[in-house]
Write a protein that holds these residues in place. Structure first.
Motif: not given
Lengths: 398, 398
Positions: A39-41, A260, B34-35, B37
């Motif tokens: 995911t992207k914040q 996110y 996080r982008e 995994m």
């Protein structure tokens, strides 16, 4: 997620998506998307949140309404469980009058917004149009030349925003050869299986979509329009939707939590459905729209942005799509317009996600839920009349 | 991640891990884990952050020091690029005296903490020991019966905390049959390849580790000790490390941003190295440790927690491990103890990650970096003497 790790096999929720989005596992998944996918914040920044004020009214629980196609009355409170509600918030004149956390959600959690994400992408596009940086009448190919040979190339930005593009694209989940499955494989952030030679990522997929019919003739609710719009926005601003949402919205209205967005394997956020966010924070978005871009004395965008959306889209092209629970409605800039007496609009997502904005009642309702069926037509009977009943109650209180 | 989507092929950073952790791609990856995994949130809560106060001192840039094994002096400023620094913060008496963002990091970003995560897991364990809910002398098998037949079963909690367990486990990256590769496959959050019949997840892997030698004889820096400790903590408290970090630390010290931890395919956070966090927020952790559990008038945990860590571990067992840049040092509760004149300790991670805490100088330094080599022995020569030089400068200012 507790000390009983590892969980027993029947309670383990893992990839693949067909497992984690199955019911009842989905009831957990909707609050934990980031634990299953990259995911992207959507950063809120590092300032202090601007807290809501409360004017709680527990009488709301007893408000009754008549579900669509039913003779039996139901209370607002009963509608919570009927709709598999995970969290619900009612704002009246900017204050919280009602708030409940059920299911997997709590005040420190984020829930999948599903297709409500589209409405935020549409809002960003409408802001860019109002500011003059995006021409709604431009052909898509003039902004994203890579889409020249696809159906999108000859459509206008406005047709993409209102989903009146003519796309050879089937979302028939029952057909294993439907385009939705090719799209899903392209969009998956997981490494592609050996031998896979299809498109990788949203942007490669969009380039493969053929045209079918004439742009502008009919409304067709197809998620790939929003992904195309996300690309248009990224090319116009130099920022993808997650970054622009942070910069233009999340950092500006005192959000409590980061949001996110899920991403494809190349890091492109899923503009058509990837957002997860807190319940209060979607309430802030609803307030921002209700107040036509004004928030705590600041003006984030011109009022015409919301006025354009609330004016609605073409009811005739919408009617062709046959939404039985939304008679006389329309779709504009990725928002659902009810064209009811109160002038209500909504962001909507599968399994019952809603930001319902009623400008006459000065009311915003946010509902996160995990209804077993994806189709909102099954949830609308116990939610749309309930929202109207609460609106009337609040208007009578004034 | 900008409007030039899709990025050109040579700038695309994707799975598999061998690609995204390669240099120079790693310089981007460390700010965007996080982008790539799935991750679990370490929530800061929804209150207002407690801002730092500033007492900036730009003279720090000109401080000189002599790198280890070098006759040529270097300035503090020069050490930033020598160390591929992504972000650096110096706190003196709780105030920010120096702060720089370089590389991929900015004040709204989070950076991979790598093995500094271990020190936070160790801190949580030490807190539980001080509070009496975890017995450091208990055999691991009495807490996590699933580990009975593994090497961990017969070790004490303290031996796990100090990494003096006797494990038949090789981290020789050059050997394709080394245990580290089996562990990595087990730990990967991606769906397992068809035909894979090895362990799935940290907890299944830990149960397969055999014993080699006698517990307590030697320090051996093996990440799996921390994963075992994470399991011990989860079983003791009913919360995994991400949840407990949020509850006990992140929500208590005015953090600016959520942190997050990578997870295995079953959702277990990577206690041995999975944390990403903001630069300022690791500064707050450093302050909390420097102040022995006190923060803005609250007491988060008894002072003996930090006193136990600062007292250090067994120097003789540590010496056997042969860390040339850390002569006379020790390892205690997953913290590195320098046993220098100032009584400094550190959380350390590969590629140069550091929280350096000097109680005599009342100084905390946090450095995030993406040094091409993983080995800190290559970064220590231009960082450890630099930290000492800044400590002396700050002490002389008082």
């Amino acid at each position: 997620m507790d000390g009983c790790f590892p969980p027993p096999k029947d309670k383990l929720i893992m990839q693949p998506e067909s497992d984690f989005f199955s019911f009842p596992k989905m009831r957990w998944t909707v609050c934990h998307i980031r634990e299953l996918m990259p995911t992207k914040q959507v950063s809120r920044g590092i300032g202090a949140p601007i807290p809501f004020t409360y004017a709680k009214d527990d009488n709301i629980d007893a408000i009754t309404f008549q579900p669509l196609n039913s003779e039996q009355e139901m209370t607002w409170q009963e509608s919570q469980s009927a709709n598999y509600t995970d969290g619900i918030l009612i704002l009246h004149k900017g204050q919280i009058v009602y708030e409940r956390y059920l299911g997997c959600l709590d005040k420190l959690g984020q829930h999948a917004a599903m297709s409500m994400t589209k409405s935020l992408t549409g809002l960003l596009a409408e802001i860019l149009v109002a500011e003059g940086t995006l021409d709604e009448n431009a052909k898509v190919t003039s902004i994203v030349p890579e889409l020249k040979d696809s159906a999108f190339g000859t459509a206008t930005v406005r047709q993409v925003m209102d989903m009146t593009t003519a796309l050879d694209y089937s979302e028939d989940y029952a057909d294993p050869n439907a385009d939705i499955w090719i799209y899903s494989k392209a969009a998956s952030p997981l490494p592609k299986p050996q031998g896979y030679d299809g498109p990788n990522g949203y942007l490669e997929y969009l380039q493969t979509v053929d045209k079918s019919g004439a742009h502008g003739d009919a409304f067709g609710y197809k998620t790939i329009n929003t992904d195309a719009l996300g690309w248009i926005i990224a090319r116009t601003t130099g920022k993808n939707v997650a970054e622009l949402l942070s910069e233009r919205i999340w950092q500006k209205i005192g959000m409590e939590q980061d949001g996110y967005m899920t991403v494809d394997a190349k890091g492109m956020p899923f503009a058509g459905g990837g957002l997860s966010a807190g319940l209060h924070d979607l309430g802030r978005i609803g307030s921002l729209v209700l107040n036509k871009g004004k928030f705590e004395g600041q003006t984030l965008f011109p009022s015409e942005v919301v006025e354009n959306i609330m004016a609605g889209g073409d009811k005739e092209v919408f009617a062709k799509a046959g939404y039985t629970t939304l008679p006389g409605g329309s779709y504009k800039s990725m928002w659902w317009i009810f064209h009811n007496a109160n002038g209500a609009i909504a962001a909507r997502g599968v399994h019952g996600q809603t930001i319902y904005i009623d400008p006459t009642a000065e009311m915003v309702i946010v509902r996160y839920s995990s209804f077993p069926s994806a189709k909102n037509s099954k949830i609308d009977p116990t939610s749309l009349p309930a929202y109207q009943a609460v609106a009337e109650y609040l208007m009578n209180k004034d």
